[in-house]
Design a protein around this motif. Sequence first.
Motif: not given
Length: 345
Positions: A107-110, A121-125
Amino acid sequence: MMGGKTPFAWAARAFRVPGEERRSLVQIAKATAAAVIAWIVATAVLRLPQPFLAPYAAVFLVQATVYRSLRGWAQQVGAVSVGVLLAAGAGQLIPSVTVALGLVIFVGLLIGSWRGFGDSGVWVGITGMLLISYGNATEPVLLADRLLETALGAAIGAVLNAVILPPLHGERLRAATSRLASAIADVLDRTAELVRGGEPTDGLDDRMEDVRSLVAEAEDAIGWTREGRYLNLRGRRESREEPLANLVSLWHPLAQLIDAVSEAARSEQPFRHPGEHARGVVGDLLEALAEAVRSGDPDKLDRCRELLGEIDHLLVTPTDEVTTSIGLGAMALPARRLVQRLRAD
C-alpha cells in the motif's frame, strides 16, 4: 561523479578550478555537515531514541538546487507522515507482523507512486516497513519520534543547502555556450567549403549530429540555471542564459541551410546550383557568420549584412551566371535567419 578521473586528480581539480568538481565537493561537504548536525540535535538536544532517520533525511535534502531542497522537504515530510500513519493503522489492526509488513509495503509503494510525492514517494513504503519491522508501529511515542526526526533532518539539510553557498550552475551554462558556439562555427566553416567546392566535405553529417546533441545539452543547462536561480540567495550573481538560448535558436535555420547546400551540391540541374561568383559570396557569408558565432561579437555581423545585401542583388539582378537561381534563394533564406537571430541577442 568522478568519471574517468582518479580520486586525486578529481580532488585537485575541485580545489584548483571553480567548476563542476568544486560544486560537487561543496555539496558533499554540506550533506556531511547536515547529517552530523541532525544527529547531534536529535541525540544530544532532543534525546530521541535511535534517530537514524534524522541524518538520513538530512543527506538527501542537500539537493542540486535550493528549490529542489525546499520542495523535497515538503514531499519527504508528507511521505513519512503517511508512512507513519499507515504503519500505525496496520500495527493496531493486524496481529501478524509478516502480514502487516507485506500490506504496508504494498500500500505504501502504491500511495508513494503519486507524482505529488516526487522522488520521496518511496519513503511511504520504506517508513512503514521500518516501523513494522522494528516493532514501533504499536507505540505512538516512537511513531511521533520517527516523524519528528525525519522533519528535523530534512529541515536541517534544506536550510544548510539554502544558506551556505547555495548551488548555482553558471559553469555548466558557460561550458555549454562555449561548446555549442564552437560546434556551430565549425559546421558553418565546413559548409562554406562545400558551397565553394561543390563537393561534400567529410564528416559534415556527423558534425551536425554533434550540434544536435549539444543543443539538447544546452537546453538542459538553461533549465538547471533557471531552477538554480529560483529562491537562491546568490541568484542575482548567476550567469545570463540569453547568449546560450540565442545559440540554441540557430539550430533550425542551420539545419535548413545544410539541407539547401547539400541539395544544390547533389543536383544535376545547373539552374539549381549557383554560379562560382555567387557561391563565393555565400561562402564568405558563412565564414563571417562562423566568426560572429565563435567570437560572440555583434559587430562582426556588419560584414554578414553586407554580404546578405550582395546576395539580394544577385537574386534580383539577372546575369550570365545567376538567373534567379533556385539554389541561391534556398541558401539565402536560412542564412538570413541565422543573421537575424544572432542580432536578437
